[in-house]
Write a protein that holds these residues in place. Structure first.
Motif, mmCIF file in Angstrom:
data_model
loop_
_atom_site.group_PDB
_atom_site.id
_atom_site.type_symbol
_atom_site.label_atom_id
_atom_site.label_comp_id
_atom_site.label_asym_id
_atom_site.label_seq_id
_atom_site.Cartn_x
_atom_site.Cartn_y
_atom_site.Cartn_z
ATOM 1 N N TYR A 1 33.154 43.007 44.643
ATOM 2 C CA TYR A 1 33.984 42.472 43.565
ATOM 3 C C TYR A 1 33.597 43.184 42.272
ATOM 4 N N THR B 1 38.079 38.533 49.923
ATOM 5 C CA THR B 1 38.783 39.704 49.408
ATOM 6 C C THR B 1 39.529 40.362 50.552
ATOM 7 N N ASN C 1 42.224 38.754 45.840
ATOM 8 C CA ASN C 1 40.947 38.076 45.621
ATOM 9 C C ASN C 1 41.156 36.575 45.561
#
Length: 924
Positions: free
Chosen positions: A156, A797, A819
């Motif tokens: 991320y 994700t 996400n």
């Protein structure tokens, strides 16, 4: 006799005719499974006939036999033998032939140093993803360097406040302080706090040959803190093939980048050189975040013989950029936009001064790195790899100090109707001109500095700043610079010994020394004449400072680090690191296994002559030595040519950071020092075929005794803090990534990861006073963290992408990244109630990126080409919250409005909207 001659002539004639009519042609395309491999050798086994693939990986070879075998070879890949059968005068198209990387899938692009611990496909038992230079050059564009990894499982990435180089990366729920970043085998995480500031490495993308992300334990033999994973950045080698490139790119917000590079290739005398220079500037997507940076890279190589390879590199990226580092609540974004369309570009730190952009928050830094790498092949079974390096960081970040009648520069009293800081009004106040403060006209009066022995009293407009409750009475605004410079030297020596056909032993040492310089100086008095330092310098109280220092990076990488006149604080942090490591690897047939161990001793020393009067012993502490290390093992088994499975496990004992050893900016040792313990398990399955590749990974990581300090204190312990023990996090997850080649022109890729990251059990506190001594009395605090979700990164994700070659060398590509299960960053210290609501979940979001590439060959034989690339990021202009610092539920404040279900009192950063860039690159 005549008859015999006639028979012989007839036989020869038939042989010639047969040969003529048996001529055929074989064609095909050679790739690595994703991209074409130009220059691949193609030969008919047992014959002299041979050719090489063109720049699209295609080949055509004539044969005088009806059947046989083709041998296809390319450096860095396993040779491939393919049978053919062609009719007389016919053509056989073998289609796409995929070469499998050999034991080093990066061989063709990397420095071959044995210090670099890169993972090997179908051999090293770790979860790994590799991104090569071509993809970085194409798709990065105006994005930050870590963003090229956002379509990697369990990764991320956010831009944080949005300043140039201010992005951050999170792997498997661990922030970048717990991710080991390596450049050519050299660790770059700060030795005091393990931070990585990507603005210091803004030019890294220009010189990267490949970047490999090893999630989890990783393959590094060093005793580094790769809790979440390891990012291995491998830069260009000086002995790359001869040639160079010029490129230029531009984009939204006046983004402009120019770059030039040249490689001599390996010369006959064994010397080689590579040089790259680039410059980047722009206004920044976020308001008031203009920036400017340069990058230089110089590499020299020398190979006097097959036994020795010496590489010398020197690289740096001096830069400055204005920032948005003050968190802003959603209601403020709406105030300067609208309820439905918040102004996501709003920045509360900037304004104008004399008609020009000005920002209290500005970062400036220059961190060059020099290294000497020597690989010595002692004999066929023994190789010594050595690297010595140095880094000299110079710079820091600015911020605002002081105020007027209880108002700081962020208050409404010094803000325009459009939300900008009124820096002209601040200067007017500083210079004694009448200004309106909260509707009342006020005028600042001159003051006289206190009488100090040996110091001439200053009469005029004096800025001052006092911490704590006295701040409301301070007057005058200043822009100060918090300097965080360092000198860093290190070396790694590694010996690789082949014990037998199946066993290889590695062992070595890792030593580093680091000196950090931490102080504050005056960057701008904003019209005033002097600064009165009333804070920490006990040896020189009420010091008057008039010198102002630039907030631009020093071009001289060896400039003195601490010659400036200092205010507020000044301390030195000395860190020493001694490590030893060893690894035994077993490899036979389809099985590869390893066991690895490393031990390190970190020593911490603090020097402070601001807080402590000489000759107090605390002005310079003894070194505090803390032992740590790791042990890990794993195995990979290749089921067949297409499938493999692996497992690994490991244990880390990780030393605390500098601010945990000496908390609260004091030189008294923490009485509750404990190493953090990390236990990790991982298993994976891989599949490889000509058309499809896939990887599935399962992992479980437990992080115990995580250090946490809270500055919350009661009225009876001003300046004290709570030191929490026993905080545990558990990170479990599954990852999947795949690539498919549907046709020679059409490719697909995708990934999916879902995780469960949460705290386990509760924690209790120890209470300390301002001087780090145990505090008697008060109530012990319990943190009720059990089953609370770990925040600050998406726990689910996914992405899917495709590229299609519409015409020869004309390609369109797009990728959609999603996400979900994204929770706000929480401070564990905020969970003192057993009835807490846990972590605030933020709205999910998806982003689409797209691109267009076109290549024109100017000289096909030489490989000269023009490359055109257009990138559009966030094509759909999605408005989304990338991260939240606060954890306020809508039900906590029912009178407050919400945005997408989130209370508007939450402090957040929105992600970037639609951006674009276009580049032209000439390779020669």
């Amino acid at each position: 006799m005549k008859t015999m001659k006639n028979c012989l002539l007839l036989g020869l004639l038939l042989l010639v005719v047969s040969t003529v009519f048996s001529q055929g042609k074989i064609t095909g395309t050679v790739t690595d499974g994703q991209n074409s491999l130009p220059g691949t050798n193609v030969a008919i086994k047992g014959a002299k006939a041979g050719t090489s693939t063109d720049f699209d990986g295609k080949f055509s070879i004539n044969t005088t036999t009806n059947s046989g075998e083709l041998v296809i070879s390319f450096i860095g890949f396993e040779p491939k033998t393919v049978k053919f059968s062609v009719s007389n005068g016919g053509t056989q198209n073998l289609g796409t032939l995929v070469l499998i990387s050999n034991s080093n899938e990066l061989n063709e692009v990397v420095v071959t140093s044995g210090v670099i611990d890169y993972a090997k496909d179908r051999k090293t038992p770790v979860a790994v993803s590799t991104i090569k230079a071509a993809e970085i050059q194409e798709k990065l564009g105006t994005q930050e360097f870590p963003e090229i990894l956002k379509n990697t499982p369990s990764v991320y990435v956010t831009k944080q406040g949005g300043g140039f180089g201010d992005s951050r990366i999170n792997i498997r729920g661990f922030d970048q302080k717990n991710i080991a970043v390596m450049i050519n085998g050299v660790p770059v995480n700060d030795m005091e706090n393990s931070s990585v500031y990507w603005s210091n490495w803004a030019g890294l993308s220009d010189v990267t040959s490949a970047m490999q992300v090893q999630r989890g334990l990783g393959s590094s033999k060093l005793a580094i803190s790769s809790v979440g994973g390891t990012i291995n950045v491998i830069t260009k080698s000086s002995d790359m093939k001869e040639g160079g490139a010029f490129s230029s790119g531009f984009g939204n917000a006046n983004y402009l980048k120019v770059q030039g590079s040249y490689n001599t290739g390996l010369l006959k005398n064994g010397l080689s050189a590579s040089v790259l220079l680039s410059s980047t500037s722009g206004d920044g997507y976020i308001d008031g975040t203009n920036f400017e940076g340069q990058n230089y890279y110089i590499a020299l190589g020398y190979k006097p013989s097959a036994k020795h390879d010496i590489q010398v590199t020197f690289t740096g990226a001096p830069q400055w950029h204005n920032q948005r580092s003050t968190w802003i609540n959603i209601a403020t974004y709406q105030k300067y936009g609208s309820v439905d369309k918040p102004n996501t570009k709003y920045n509360s730190d900037w304004g104008t001064l004399n008609g020009e952009q000005y920002d209290m928050k500005r970062n400036f830094y220059h961190k060059p790195v020099a290294s000497i790498n020597w690989d010595y092949k002692i004999n066929e079974t023994t190789k010594l790899s050595t690297i010595f390096y140095g880094s000299w960081g110079r710079g820091g970040g600015t911020s605002g100090a002081g105020g007027a009648l209880g108002n700081n520069y962020l208050s409404a009293a010094f803000r325009t109707a459009g939300g900008l800081v009124d820096y002209d009004k601040i200067v007017a106040w500083n210079t004694g001109m009448p200004v309106s403060i909260n509707g009342v006209m006020k005028t600042r009066t001159k003051s006289t500095s206190p009488t100090v022995a040996g110091q001439t009293p200053f009469t005029g407009f004096i800025n001052e700043f006092s911490s704590g409750s006295a701040a409301v009475t301070t007057t005058g605004f200043s822009r100060t610079s918090s300097i965080n410079s360092h000198d860093w030297y290190g070396g790694i020596v590694s010996l690789n010994k082949k014990l037998s056909n199946t066993l290889v032993l590695d062992f070595g040492i890792d030593a580093r020394t680091y000196k950090g310089y931490h102080f504050t100086n005056i960057n701008s008095l904003l019209g005033a004449g002097a600064f009165l330092d009333k804070t920490s310098d006990v040896n020189n109280k009420n010091k008057i400072v008039t010198e102002q220092y630039s907030a631009n990076p020093s071009i001289n990488p060896f400039s003195q680090a601490d010659t400036n006149e200092k205010i507020s604080f000044y301390s030195l942090g000395n860190v020493r690191w001694y490590g030893a490591f060893t690894q035994l690897e077993y490899s036979k047939d389809n099985l590869t296994a390893f066991v690895q161990g490393a031990v390190s001793q970190q020593a911490f020393q603090r020097v402070d002559e601001f807080v402590y009067l000489k000759p107090n012993a605390l002005t310079k502490t003894d070194f505090k030595n803390i032992l740590g290390g790791n042990v890990k093992a794993g195995a990979n088994y290749n089921i067949d040519e297409q499938q493999n499975v692996f497992v690994n496990a490991g244990y880390y004992s990780k030393q605390p950071f500098f601010n945990a050893v000496y908390p609260n900016n004091r030189s008294v040792l923490n009485g509750n020092l404990t190493n953090e313990k990390i236990i990790g398990f991982e298993a994976g399955y891989g599949f490889r075929s000509r058309m499809f590749t896939a990887n599935i990974n399962l992992y479980s990581t437990q992080w115990k005794d995580r250090y946490q300090r809270s500055s919350d204190n009661g009225a009876d312990n001003v300046g004290g803090y709570y030191d929490f023990s026993g905080i545990t996090e558990v990170h479990n997850g599954i990852e999947f990534e795949a690539q498919a080649k549907v046709t020679d022109r059409f490719k697909l890729n995708g990934m999916f990861s879902i995780a469960d990251w949460k705290y386990k059990g509760n924690s209790t506190s120890n209470r300390f006073d301002q001087q780090n001594n145990p505090f008697a009395g008060g109530t012990t605090t319990t943190l009720y963290l059990d089953k609370v979700k770990v925040g600050d990164a998406a726990q689910m994700t996914a992405s899917i992408g495709a590229s299609y070659e519409v015409l020869t060398r004309v390609t369109l590509d797009a990728n959609y990244n999603y996400n979900d299960k994204l929770y706000a960053a929480i401070s564990p210290a905020g969970f003192s109630s057993e009835t807490n609501k846990g972590s605030l979940e933020l709205p999910s979001y998806g982003l689409m990126d797209a691109g267009f590439s076109y290549k024109i060959f100017v000289d096909a034989k030489r490989g000269d080409s023009f490359n055109f690339r257009l990138n559009v990021n966030n094509v759909l202009d999605e408005v989304y919250i990338a991260e939240s610092k606060s954890n306020i539920f809508a039900s906590d404040v029912p009178t407050v409005s919400t945005y997408k279900g989130i209370a508007t009192t939450n402090n957040v950063y929105f992600g970037f909207g639609r951006t674009w860039n276009f580049s032209v690159r000439y390779n020669f």
